[in-house]
Write an enzyme that holds these catalytic residues in place. Structure first.
Site, PDB file in Angstrom:
ATOM      1  N   ARG A  36       0.761  -1.065   0.060  1.00 54.26           N
ATOM      2  CA  ARG A  36      -0.048   0.014   0.190  1.00 54.26           C
ATOM      3  C   ARG A  36       0.760   1.288   0.080  1.00 54.26           C
ATOM      4  O   ARG A  36       0.567   2.388  -0.525  1.00 54.26           O
ATOM      5  CB  ARG A  36      -1.012  -0.100   1.265  1.00 54.26           C
ATOM      6  CG  ARG A  36      -2.047  -0.919   1.017  1.00 54.26           C
ATOM      7  CD  ARG A  36      -2.837  -1.077   2.107  1.00 54.26           C
ATOM      8  NE  ARG A  36      -4.115  -1.977   2.021  1.00 54.26           N
ATOM      9  CZ  ARG A  36      -4.911  -2.302   2.719  1.00 54.26           C
ATOM     10  NH1 ARG A  36      -4.872  -2.144   3.851  1.00 54.26           N
ATOM     11  NH2 ARG A  36      -5.981  -3.248   2.312  1.00 54.26           N
ATOM     12  N   LYS A 199     -20.151 -16.862   0.639  1.00 51.83           N
ATOM     13  CA  LYS A 199     -21.496 -16.640   0.879  1.00 51.83           C
ATOM     14  C   LYS A 199     -22.408 -15.955  -0.133  1.00 51.83           C
ATOM     15  O   LYS A 199     -22.162 -14.913  -0.366  1.00 51.83           O
ATOM     16  CB  LYS A 199     -21.987 -16.039   2.219  1.00 51.83           C
ATOM     17  CG  LYS A 199     -21.598 -16.642   3.281  1.00 51.83           C
ATOM     18  CD  LYS A 199     -21.804 -16.003   4.466  1.00 51.83           C
ATOM     19  CE  LYS A 199     -22.083 -16.357   5.984  1.00 51.83           C
ATOM     20  NZ  LYS A 199     -21.862 -15.000   6.733  1.00 51.83           N
ATOM     21  N   GLY A 352     -11.191  -8.396  -1.732  1.00 47.52           N
ATOM     22  CA  GLY A 352     -10.042  -8.617  -1.128  1.00 47.52           C
ATOM     23  C   GLY A 352      -9.176  -9.791  -1.297  1.00 47.52           C
ATOM     24  O   GLY A 352      -8.081  -9.911  -1.815  1.00 47.52           O
ATOM     25  N   GLY A 375     -13.692  -3.852   0.310  1.00 48.41           N
ATOM     26  CA  GLY A 375     -15.194  -3.656   0.621  1.00 48.41           C
ATOM     27  C   GLY A 375     -15.678  -2.410  -0.481  1.00 48.41           C
ATOM     28  O   GLY A 375     -16.460  -2.500  -0.927  1.00 48.41           O
TER      29      GLY A 375
HETATM   30  P1  ADP Z   1     -13.780 -11.672  -2.024  1.00 52.18           P
HETATM   31  O1  ADP Z   1     -12.638 -10.941  -0.818  1.00 52.18           O
HETATM   32  O2  ADP Z   1     -12.816 -11.825  -3.106  1.00 52.18           O
HETATM   33  O3  ADP Z   1     -14.805 -10.737  -2.121  1.00 52.18           O
HETATM   34  P2  ADP Z   1     -14.948 -13.597  -0.368  1.00 52.18           P
HETATM   35  O4  ADP Z   1     -14.538 -12.973   0.823  1.00 52.18           O
HETATM   36  O5  ADP Z   1     -16.490 -13.375  -0.625  1.00 52.18           O
HETATM   37  O6  ADP Z   1     -13.961 -12.818  -1.521  1.00 52.18           O
HETATM   38  O7  ADP Z   1     -14.640 -15.174  -0.070  1.00 52.18           O
HETATM   39  C1  ADP Z   1     -13.361 -15.804   0.107  1.00 52.18           C
HETATM   40  C2  ADP Z   1     -13.540 -16.983   0.759  1.00 52.18           C
HETATM   41  O8  ADP Z   1     -14.597 -17.855   0.194  1.00 52.18           O
HETATM   42  C3  ADP Z   1     -12.359 -17.644   0.925  1.00 52.18           C
HETATM   43  O9  ADP Z   1     -11.829 -17.555   2.304  1.00 52.18           O
HETATM   44  C4  ADP Z   1     -12.628 -19.121   0.582  1.00 52.18           C
HETATM   45  O10 ADP Z   1     -11.780 -20.164   1.191  1.00 52.18           O
HETATM   46  C5  ADP Z   1     -13.987 -19.064   0.684  1.00 52.18           C
HETATM   47  N1  ADP Z   1     -14.387 -20.070  -0.309  1.00 52.18           N
HETATM   48  C6  ADP Z   1     -14.544 -20.352  -1.534  1.00 52.18           C
HETATM   49  N2  ADP Z   1     -15.197 -21.477  -1.832  1.00 52.18           N
HETATM   50  C7  ADP Z   1     -15.623 -22.157  -0.708  1.00 52.18           C
HETATM   51  C8  ADP Z   1     -16.313 -23.360  -0.522  1.00 52.18           C
HETATM   52  N3  ADP Z   1     -16.696 -24.285  -1.413  1.00 52.18           N
HETATM   53  N4  ADP Z   1     -16.631 -23.830   0.655  1.00 52.18           N
HETATM   54  C9  ADP Z   1     -16.026 -22.916   1.847  1.00 52.18           C
HETATM   55  N5  ADP Z   1     -15.420 -21.664   1.574  1.00 52.18           N
HETATM   56  C10 ADP Z   1     -15.132 -21.318   0.392  1.00 52.18           C
HETATM   57 MG    MG Z   2     -13.032 -11.245   1.348  1.00 50.08          MG
END
Ligand code: ADP
Ligand code: MG
Length: 395
Positions: A36, A199, A352, A375
């Site tokens: 950063r 989720k 992230g 975010g």
């Molecule tokens: P971002 O930060 O890019 O928006 P998220 O925070 O929504 O992404 O999701 C990332 C997390 O989702 C990771 O820690 C990953 O391990 C988890 N994840 C992805 N696929 C699965 C799965 N099939 N079961 C459980 N966790 C999962």
């Molecule tokens: Mg995330």
């Protein structure tokens, strides 16, 4: 609406107050990742090259609205000075804008760089307090926001300050607006969005907004299982949001009405438990064993997703395809990142975990743009207002 940037204003001899994102990971007073700080260098150099005097400010961690030496920006001043190759004066002032800061700023000359103490040492920061905002603004002639990771928050250092002096964006935010904003305002087609992560509930806003724009919607990661369940499949012990099954059904209907090609996993990698060393097998998505959980998309799905990515002119990706933190379940995420890296079209990564996956897997330079704000980039993809951007002057 495009926003004015530091390229559009006269900086000569001006005191320029720059909100940067120096919220770096620390181990004691050692900075464990200076990405950063490095990211702020182009904006700092541009202002210096154009004769400005720079006053930098940032938050760091979550001190509880009062001074806490654990969250001092002192180590950042030292690191920044090394990276810039010139002195950076740290205004070590627990009031952030107190007597000593004022004195330091008053005696600044062209080319000087001052770093203020952690803005969250004042509880007025997160309250977006007008008096504190005015104190900050009183230090400078112009305000520059270059902390994209903080634009979704209306704080004194991101929004309040901008109501008292002219406010423009720095080069990092300019780039985010150009790529993220440009992609969503006038998308090249075919436009494919890839959504994954843990989720459905985290991404409802993103799905809804992108549904209005995309040609193809790819869904992987933990959230895919709620969609597979909505299709009538059994998903074993996979991540499942029971209360979002109806929503998933509605979204699939909506995709059909809008002629959007919605792609779900056709095969998955399953294991008995959530662990790096869990024995795993590949099964078709419609025959998942009752005692196993899906931790990644399977190879057939990777090929299917890669084909659609390859045929797209614009791809936006948010959310890993599996538990990529475990090597055994990172293949799907790697396949998607690779397909994007090889694409001739515009490729954008937001979020992230997705951004760090793209970087750690070594695909960073092959993407058109990797958004720096977790975010904030999600809020952007949701099509929602970003107060720290809205407040900046229009071109
Ligand atoms: P971002 O930060 O890019 O928006 P998220 O925070 O929504 O992404 O999701 C990332 C997390 O989702 C990771 O820690 C990953 O391990 C988890 N994840 C992805 N696929 C699965 C799965 N099939 N079961 C459980 N966790 C999962
Ligand atoms: Mg995330």
């Amino acid at each position: 609406m495009t926003k004015k940037s530091i390229r559009d204003i006269d900086l000569k001899g001006k005191k320029v107050l720059v909100r940067v994102d120096f919220n770096v990971p620390l181990d004691g007073d050692r900075i464990t990742d200076d990405t950063r700080i490095r990211a702020s260098l182009p904006t700092i150099r541009h202002i210096l090259d154009h004769g400005g005097k720079i006053i930098l400010m940032s938050h760091l961690g979550r001190p509880k609205g009062s001074p806490d030496p654990k969250y001092s920006l002192a180590p950042v001043a030292k690191e920044l000075s090394e990276l810039l190759g010139r002195a950076v004066l740290f205004a070590d002032d627990d009031k952030v804008v107190g007597e000593s800061t004022r004195n330091a700023v008053d005696s600044m000359k062209e080319g000087d760089v001052v770093l203020l103490q952690n803005t969250r040492f004042r509880k007025e920061e997160t309250d977006n307090d007008p008096a504190f905002s005015k104190e900050l603004a009183s230090l400078a002639d112009v305000f520059v926001n270059d902390a994209f990771g903080a634009v979704h928050r209306a704080h004194a250092s991101t929004v309040g300050v901008a109501t008292y002096i002219p406010a423009v964006c720095g080069l990092l935010i300019e780039k985010e607006l150009e790529f993220l904003g440009g992609a969503l305002d006038a998308p090249k087609r075919p436009f494919t969005a890839i959504l994954g992560g843990a989720k459905v509930s985290d991404k409802i806003g993103v799905i809804n907004n992108l549904m209005e724009k995309v040609d193809n919607l790819i869904i992987g990661g933990g959230m895919a299982y709620t969609f597979l369940k909505a299709k009538g499949y059994e998903v074993g012990t996979s991540l499942l949001e029971e209360d979002k099954i109806d929503l998933a059904k509605e979204l699939m209907e909506k995709a059909k009405d809008k002629n959007i090609d919605l792609l779900l996993p056709v095969d998955v990698v399953v294991a008995e438990k959530f662990a790096a060393d869990a024995p795993h097998t590949i099964v078709k998505a419609d025959v998942m064993p009752a005692d196993q959980m899906g931790l990644d998309i399977g190879p057939e799905t990777s090929d299917l997703f890669a084909k659609t990515i390859g045929e797209s002119q614009l791809v936006i990706w948010n959310g890993p395809m599996g538990v990529f933190e475990f090597e055994a379940f990172a293949k799907g995420t790697i396949a998607v990142a690779k397909a994007m890296a090889q694409s001739e079209g515009v490729t954008i990564v937001g979020g992230g975990d997705s951004a760090s996956a793209a970087v750690n897997l070594g695909f960073a330079d092959q993407m058109t743009h990797i958004s720096t704000g977790g975010g904030a980039s999600l809020t952007f993809l949701e099509g929602k207002a970003l107060p720290g951007i809205d407040i900046l002057e229009d071109k």
